[in-house]
Design an enzyme around this catalytic site. Sequence first.
Site, mmCIF file in Angstrom:
data_model
loop_
_atom_site.group_PDB
_atom_site.id
_atom_site.type_symbol
_atom_site.label_atom_id
_atom_site.label_comp_id
_atom_site.label_asym_id
_atom_site.label_seq_id
_atom_site.Cartn_x
_atom_site.Cartn_y
_atom_site.Cartn_z
ATOM 1 N N ASP A 80 -7.165 -27.648 42.475
ATOM 2 C CA ASP A 80 -6.464 -26.124 42.924
ATOM 3 C C ASP A 80 -4.968 -26.867 43.851
ATOM 4 O OD1 ASP A 80 -9.149 -25.251 43.586
ATOM 5 O OD2 ASP A 80 -9.531 -27.070 45.536
ATOM 6 N N ARG A 88 -2.981 -29.670 46.452
ATOM 7 C CA ARG A 88 -3.405 -31.225 46.576
ATOM 8 C C ARG A 88 -2.682 -32.245 46.363
ATOM 9 N NH1 ARG A 88 -7.305 -28.692 49.099
ATOM 10 N NH2 ARG A 88 -8.784 -27.507 47.694
ATOM 11 N N ARG A 149 -2.784 -16.585 51.162
ATOM 12 C CA ARG A 149 -3.565 -17.413 49.574
ATOM 13 C C ARG A 149 -2.822 -15.286 48.706
ATOM 14 N NH1 ARG A 149 -8.745 -19.695 50.414
ATOM 15 N NH2 ARG A 149 -8.355 -20.611 47.698
ATOM 16 N N LYS A 179 -9.374 -15.896 41.000
ATOM 17 C CA LYS A 179 -10.709 -15.846 42.421
ATOM 18 C C LYS A 179 -10.173 -14.846 43.331
ATOM 19 C CE LYS A 179 -8.483 -19.983 44.331
ATOM 20 N NZ LYS A 179 -8.575 -21.485 44.540
ATOM 21 N N HIS A 180 -11.801 -14.544 44.047
ATOM 22 C CA HIS A 180 -12.839 -15.036 43.949
ATOM 23 C C HIS A 180 -13.687 -13.655 44.063
ATOM 24 C CE1 HIS A 180 -10.567 -17.433 46.520
ATOM 25 N NE2 HIS A 180 -11.513 -19.019 46.703
ATOM 26 N N HIS A 192 -15.652 -21.353 53.807
ATOM 27 C CA HIS A 192 -16.789 -22.534 54.009
ATOM 28 C C HIS A 192 -17.673 -22.930 54.832
ATOM 29 C CE1 HIS A 192 -12.994 -22.454 52.160
ATOM 30 N NE2 HIS A 192 -13.045 -23.402 51.860
ATOM 31 N N ASP A 262 -17.629 -20.607 43.371
ATOM 32 C CA ASP A 262 -17.012 -21.179 44.136
ATOM 33 C C ASP A 262 -17.611 -22.700 44.269
ATOM 34 O OD1 ASP A 262 -14.971 -21.905 45.969
ATOM 35 O OD2 ASP A 262 -14.918 -20.008 47.341
#
Length: 478
Positions: A80, A88, A149, A179-180, A192, A262
Site C-alpha cells: 500500500d 508503507r 486520500r 479502490k474502494h 477498519h 479490501d
Amino acid sequence: MTLSEKAGQVLLPFYTGLNHETQAATVERLHLAGSIIMGDNVPLTAAGHVDVRGMMAATRRLGEASRSGGRTWPGLIAVDQEGGLVSRLGAPLTRWPAPMSYGAAGSVPLATEAGKALAGELAALGFTVDFAPTADTTLGPADPTIGARSMSSDPTAAGNLSVGFSRGMLATGVLSSVKHFPGHGSVTVDSHKDLPVQTATAAQLKARDWRPFQAAIAAGSPMIMTGHIAVPALEPGVPASLSKASYAALRGMGFKGVAVTDALNMKAVSARYPRGSEAPAALAAGADLLLMPADVNAAHSAIVNAVGAGSLPQPRLEEAARRVVTMMIWRARTAPRQHGAAPGSAEGVSARVSAAAVTVLSGPCRGPLAPGRLRLSGGTAQDRAHFAAAAREAGITLGAGPLVSLIGYGGAPAGGDIAVALDAPWPLARSTAPTKVALFGRTPGAFKALLAVLAGKSKAPGKLPAAVGPYRQGTGCR
C-alpha cells in the site's frame, strides 16, 4: 491445477515481522498468489530508513516462493503506497504528498507522471502490485477514513486523475488497484472499526460514487478493490466485499478484470465472519482475489471444504483463479524490461506536485504572505525541522514575527497569523488565522513549496478540490 492450488491462487495474505522465509514456506505450501508487505515487514537501517537491499532480498524470496510447484508466471508482491499517510515505505524512497494534491493541482498529466515515478521505485524493489489509487470521492470532514486520500470530491475529476495515476503505474509494470467500490468517501464510519452503511440509492451512487470507477473500467484498469460497506439499495447488512449484488453491479458496469476485496482482517468483516468463513463467502459472492484474510490457513481450508460441501461452486473458484492468473501473466508480458528507478530519484516530481497544489484559501495572492521573520507552532518535530530547512532556503529567519500554525492529520483548527493544513484541509474552516493555506503534504518538497509562497517567491496555483466550510470547491488564487 489441483483444488488446493486453485484455492491458493485467490489468496493474497499478510504476515507479521521480518521472517520472510517463514512466509515464503507458507506461500509454497498453500500455493498462494503472493504476499502483501505491510509496515512491520519492511527491514530498516539503524537510522530508521528502508534497508533497500534487505527489502529487495525479501521480495525476491517471496517471488521465488510464488513460482513453486511448476508455476511459470510471477506472483503478486504487493504494498500500500498511495502517498501521504498511507505509505508503507519511507526514505530513502521518494516521499509523496497526500493524493488530494493531484486534485488541487488539477493536472492529469502530472498525476500520470507521479504514478509512473512512484511505481518505478517500487518496481526496482521487486513489487508487482500497489494498492492505489483511491478513486473515492470524499464528502468532507464527516468522512473519517478517506479524507486527503481522495483526489477530489468531484466525481469527474476523481475519475480522470485516478485513471491518469493508474496509467502511470502500469507503464512501469506495477499493477494498480482502483479502490474502494462502491465508494468509501461518502460514508461516516471507518470500516477498519465497524461496518459503514451507505444509504444512497443506486441512482445516486451511479451519479456520484460510481463515476470514477466507471472511468477506470472504460480505461481498462486491471483490478478494482471492493470496500467493506453495506449498501441497503443492493444487499442490506452485507459488506459490498461479500455481496453478490455489489459484484453484479460492478460487472454490470462492464468490468472484466480482477475484483479484489479490501483487507478481510478489518473489523467490518472479521467481527461477522469467524474462522475463515469470509473467504468462501466472498468468492461465492463474486470476488476473485481475497486480500489479507485474518488466518490464511483457515481461509484456504474453508475454501477447499466449501467446494467439497457444494456451498462454493467449483466453477466460481476456477473463474476467480483464472482471472488472477491471467492478470499475473499479462503483467509479466507487458512490463518493461528495465529494472525501475533508484530510490529517491523522484523527489523532484514530488516537489512539483506540491508546488502545483499549494492553495491559499484566504489571504493575499500576490507578494509575500509574511515578512522575513516567522514564529512556528504545531506539527510534529519532523514537520518543524522540514519547515526550518525550507525557511533557511527561502531566506526567512525563525524566532520572531507572525505566527505560522501547522495543522497535522486530524488536528484542531488553529489561530495565529497563518494556519497551514498539512493533510485534509477541513480544520481550516474554523481556524481563526486570517491567512489560511492548504498544503496537502508534509514532505520536504511540500515545505519548500509552502515557504516559497510565504516568501513571495512563488504563487500558490492550487484550487480546493473539495469544499472547506464556507470556502467552495475551486477556491484559490486566480
